[in-house]
Design a protein around this motif. Structure first.
Motif, short mmCIF file in Angstrom:
data_model
loop_
_atom_site.label_atom_id
_atom_site.label_comp_id
_atom_site.label_asym_id
_atom_site.label_seq_id
_atom_site.Cartn_x
_atom_site.Cartn_y
_atom_site.Cartn_z
N GLY A 307 63.43 19.70 25.89
CA GLY A 307 62.39 19.27 24.97
C GLY A 307 61.15 18.76 25.65
N ARG A 308 61.17 18.61 26.97
CA ARG A 308 60.01 18.09 27.70
C ARG A 308 58.97 19.16 28.00
NH1 ARG A 308 62.56 13.68 32.02
NH2 ARG A 308 63.78 12.51 30.46
N GLY A 309 59.24 20.40 27.62
CA GLY A 309 58.24 21.45 27.82
C GLY A 309 58.86 22.79 28.11
N LEU A 310 58.09 23.85 27.84
CA LEU A 310 58.60 25.21 28.06
C LEU A 310 58.96 25.50 29.51
CD1 LEU A 310 56.43 27.42 25.68
CD2 LEU A 310 58.90 27.04 25.58
N PRO A 311 58.20 25.00 30.52
CA PRO A 311 58.61 25.28 31.90
C PRO A 311 60.03 24.82 32.20
CG PRO A 311 56.37 24.45 31.87
CD PRO A 311 56.90 24.30 30.48
N LEU A 312 60.43 23.65 31.69
CA LEU A 312 61.79 23.18 31.91
C LEU A 312 62.80 24.06 31.18
CD1 LEU A 312 61.52 19.28 31.74
CD2 LEU A 312 62.36 20.65 33.66
N LEU A 313 62.47 24.49 29.96
CA LEU A 313 63.37 25.34 29.20
C LEU A 313 63.59 26.67 29.90
CD1 LEU A 313 65.04 25.99 26.68
CD2 LEU A 313 62.91 26.66 25.53
N PHE A 314 62.51 27.30 30.33
CA PHE A 314 62.63 28.60 31.01
C PHE A 314 63.30 28.44 32.38
CE2 PHE A 314 59.59 30.06 27.84
CZ PHE A 314 60.02 31.36 27.62
N GLY A 315 62.96 27.36 33.10
CA GLY A 315 63.58 27.14 34.41
C GLY A 315 65.08 26.93 34.28
N ASP A 316 65.49 26.17 33.28
CA ASP A 316 66.91 25.94 33.10
C ASP A 316 67.63 27.21 32.65
OD1 ASP A 316 69.03 23.88 33.19
OD2 ASP A 316 69.25 24.40 31.08
#
Length: 405
Positions: A307-316
């Motif tokens: 939920g902290r941002g799309l870069p974290l979502l895509f990276g994970d």
């Protein structure tokens, strides 16, 4: 110089797994469309995928036995028929019970004749380069996971989910039946040796023949330890692939963004299959599997921060995909190392039915947790803990004595 026919088998397996798994992991796209049209709860519709996951893993056992008996061509072609008919039939869905029959059962018959026959056939063609070969073949599943969900989303947006299902069904039926014709049982059936060696390799006693037929393998502690290990890691493995698109929408992003997140899982899985398959040939199968399971635990925990941002979502999504791809690739390879080539289809199929069938519970439990709490946080935490358990069980797993002689 003539190309060793084993690499043609690898290419054929790559294409079959590309379309089969690409269609399977497009379920999240259709899942979102069906929820919007019919207003069903996430748990109730997730149940169709859970039935499918259990059924296709269970079908892996007879599919493996039949591949040992008849060879892969007939089995894979039959799978293309079942999967194509099921997906095309999904275009007619109007009641909740219909996805349970069409997707949960008929499509499962098709998918059950993809993973086990393709991977165990590749295992039979290679010994020294088994990890690399299985990694290349199974990367087709990951490339399909990358390529087909966005295509499915574009089709759904352009022509509707019903027509999109017809396109998928017809395409899969045609392609799988064409590719099945190049698949061959083992190198000996063409007068060849594993890895294309001029002379048959001389393995250590028992290292390739293993402990023999399935009935003897079942009596070994190694069989049940491997089964418990992969059960623990596979219970939650389908959760992201079913729930990532609605999860992404819950975070305030579009359905197409969710489809690209699923595709990112596919990109990571390609890397995991190729890198860890080759690495396992050098460092050993157990250490490679252990690293992948630890990474999968990290990947599940990472979704708590998405939920902290799309870069974290895509990276994970990349991390999860890498670990998921590595584990599914190394499964038939480590079974082949423990128990040998001769009965690989039956043994891989039985373990896949035993451990893989438990994956069906994951999406259903995740849907129920979401319906009860409005969040996936508990799901991600539970999934990480199961992978920690899998690492502990793996450490305690050892090949049968006859395979170590």
């Amino acid at each position: 110089m003539r190309v060793f026919y084993g690499w043609i088998v690898v290419a054929g397996a790559f294409l079959v797994l590309f379309v089969a798994y690409g269609a399977q992991y497009s379920f999240g796209v259709f899942f979102d469309a069906l929820l919007r049209e019919f207003g069903w709860s996430r748990a109730s519709l997730s149940g169709a995928f859970s039935v499918y996951a259990v059924a296709y893993c269970v079908v892996g056992f007879p599919a493996g036995r039949l591949t040992d008996l008849w060879g892969p061509r007939v089995v894979i072609a039959a799978g293309g028929l079942f999967l194509g008919v099921a997906l095309a039939g999904m275009s007619l869905v109007a009641e909740l019970w219909q996805p349970y029959v069409l997707y949960g059962l008929v499509a499962a018959l098709g998918m059950g004749t993809a993973y086990v026959p393709c991977n165990t056939t590749v295992v039979k063609w290679f010994v020294a380069r088994r990890g690399l070969a299985v990694g290349l073949a199974s990367s087709g599943a990951s490339v399909g996971t990358f390529a087909l969900p966005p295509l499915a989303q574009l089709l759904v947006t352009a022509v509707g989910w019903r027509t999109a299902y017809v396109v998928f069904g017809v395409g899969i039926f045609v392609l799988v039946n064409l590719v099945a014709q190049v698949m061959r049982r083992d190198p000996e059936s063409l007068g060849l040796s594993p890895d294309g060696a001029r002379r048959p390799p001389v393995p250590a006693a028992g290292a390739d023949d293993g402990v023999g037929p399935l009935t003897r393998a079942i009596r070994t502690p190694a069989f049940w330890m491997l089964g418990a290990t992969f059960t623990a890691t596979w219970i939650p493995v389908f959760i992201p692939l079913v729930h990532l698109i609605p999860f992404t929408r819950d975070l305030g992003h579009s359905a197409l963004t969710g489809a690209w997140v699923v595709s990112t899982v596919g990109i990571g899985a390609v890397a995991g299959r190729l890198v860890m398959g080759a690495v396992s040939d050098r460092i050993g199968r157990k250490p490679a599997v252990g690293v992948a399971m630890a990474l999968q635990a990290v990947g599940f925990l990472g979704f708590l921060l998405a939920g902290r941002g799309l870069p974290l979502l895509f990276g994970d999504a990349l991390v999860f995909g890498y670990s998921y791809g590595a584990i599914s690739t190394l499964f038939p390879a480590i079974v082949g190392d423990f128990f040998g080539r001769g009965q690989a289809g039956a043994i891989v199929g039985f373990l896949f039915a035993l451990a893989g069938a438990m994956a069906g519970w994951g999406p259903l439990i995740a849907g129920a947790i979401y319906d009860a709490t409005g969040s996936y946080d508990l799901t991600w935490t539970f999934s990480a803990l199961l992978n920690v358990l899998a690492v502990i069980l793996l450490v305690r797993s050892e090949p049968p004595r006859s395979a170590r002689a």
